[in-house]
Design a protein around this motif. Sequence first.
Motif, mmCIF file in Angstrom:
data_model
loop_
_atom_site.group_PDB
_atom_site.id
_atom_site.type_symbol
_atom_site.label_atom_id
_atom_site.label_comp_id
_atom_site.label_asym_id
_atom_site.label_seq_id
_atom_site.Cartn_x
_atom_site.Cartn_y
_atom_site.Cartn_z
ATOM 1 N N ALA A 242 0.727 -1.268 -0.161
ATOM 2 C CA ALA A 242 -0.586 0.031 -0.702
ATOM 3 C C ALA A 242 0.873 1.377 -0.138
ATOM 4 O O ALA A 242 0.360 2.557 0.040
ATOM 5 C CB ALA A 242 -0.683 -0.100 1.200
ATOM 6 N N GLY A 243 2.147 1.320 0.280
ATOM 7 C CA GLY A 243 3.021 2.742 0.281
ATOM 8 C C GLY A 243 3.512 2.875 1.163
ATOM 9 O O GLY A 243 3.689 4.212 1.292
ATOM 10 N N LEU A 244 2.862 2.180 2.596
ATOM 11 C CA LEU A 244 3.151 2.992 4.106
ATOM 12 C C LEU A 244 4.366 3.293 3.961
ATOM 13 O O LEU A 244 5.375 2.145 3.953
ATOM 14 C CB LEU A 244 2.483 1.892 4.935
ATOM 15 N N SER A 245 5.162 4.550 4.673
ATOM 16 C CA SER A 245 6.063 4.581 5.284
ATOM 17 C C SER A 245 6.957 3.884 6.164
ATOM 18 O O SER A 245 7.460 3.697 6.790
ATOM 19 C CB SER A 245 6.221 5.762 5.438
ATOM 20 N N SER A 246 5.721 3.830 6.863
ATOM 21 C CA SER A 246 5.572 3.258 8.706
ATOM 22 C C SER A 246 4.297 2.524 9.513
ATOM 23 O O SER A 246 3.111 2.784 8.670
ATOM 24 C CB SER A 246 6.173 4.167 9.191
ATOM 25 N N LEU A 247 4.821 1.156 10.018
ATOM 26 C CA LEU A 247 3.763 0.525 10.765
ATOM 27 C C LEU A 247 3.881 1.279 12.132
ATOM 28 O O LEU A 247 5.241 0.759 12.735
ATOM 29 C CB LEU A 247 4.377 -0.630 10.426
ATOM 30 N N LYS A 248 2.919 1.137 12.722
ATOM 31 C CA LYS A 248 2.975 1.645 14.397
ATOM 32 C C LYS A 248 2.158 0.678 14.817
ATOM 33 O O LYS A 248 1.115 0.969 14.709
ATOM 34 C CB LYS A 248 2.392 3.184 14.271
#
Length: 404
Positions: A242-248
Amino acid sequence: MAVKRDKPELLAPAGDMERLKMAVLYGADAVYLAGTSFGMRAFAGNFSDEELPQAVAFAHSHGVRVHCTINTMPRNDEAARLPEHLEGVDALIVADLGAFTMAEKYAPRCERHISTQASICNYETARAWHDLGASRVILARELSLEEIRTIRDKTPADLEIEAFVHGAMCVSYSGRCLLSNYMTGRDSSRGACAQPCRYQYALVEEKRPGEYFPVFEDEQGTYILNSRDMCMIDHLGDLCGAGLSSLKIEGRAKSAYYAAIVTGAYRHCLDAAAAGESVDPVWRDEVEHVSHRPYSTGFYYGPPGQYYTTSRYVREWQVAAVVTDCDSAGHAVLSLRNKFRAGDTVEIVGPDLRPFSITVPEMRDEAGTPLVEPRTPQMKFYMDLPKAVPPYSLVRRGVDLSAK
């Protein structure tokens, strides 16, 4: 053929120094924390003015970034105190526009990330924050994967996008809830939520005090406010795509054990997913070893059906001890957390250490006296392990649910 994907940052919670060390050592790329004010978790340990530089130094020495939350909405008497909180970390997480502009003035070297409290749920809002100078937006939890992909496609490539992938789900919009303030006087938007969405409710008629009538959601009972926890560990390939930069990972108010185990689980599973490899089920199973509510996938795949029939947590494991030192022969020094005894079956898990079971041998106290059951909290004792393990490894044991 295995498909490699861009690997997002793994961002873990750090409620105090012990939890920060656990998150760092168990594989976080970055941690998020707060000082003693302006953060949305007033009951986490948090970091004093003296502790914060120590935390930053420890994280940086391990190549881990530090993000500081300043995501409450400051009142007039608090705004003047903001500048003293705005230096030394890598990024500031803000929701208030005034705090955002003050961060640019007083901490120009820090990145500015826009908190989920800002409820960003469309690409125009994300673009607007980028135009104002934000380097990252943390999306509202209520978005689907398809909506996230659209935001990624329609925003500048240098704008980073972060999303929550694990932890508690509020029954409100992106954590903005008035129930706690109204019912208990504890303001959820100022870090003091009493979690009234976990309460069990009934209907009371004015002239029939003491008579409680159930308000049925279905035949199983009333649980409309009772949310599951989010867990996306089985869908990390989709998140990478999905193109996320960071998973929190949510959980600054949760235990050091939680910070360690969940971070370690996501570290191994994310590395595998990004490399296009199959996930080792041992690591995926680790998220079942922490206290949690039944899991769901949140809003990522549409309306989540997230509500559950009980407010109880699944608590099947507890930490018995923490390894503080261990030599190459497996002679370990430990600190007690919960009682256990020789003959018990326990598991050992640690930083990049695959969990393994042992039968607890006879232990020794500091004087070298044989010890069957250490009893004093935090006491130092010795135990021989079958192999060397790294410091901050954990001894855990299953909880006897039948005894409750």
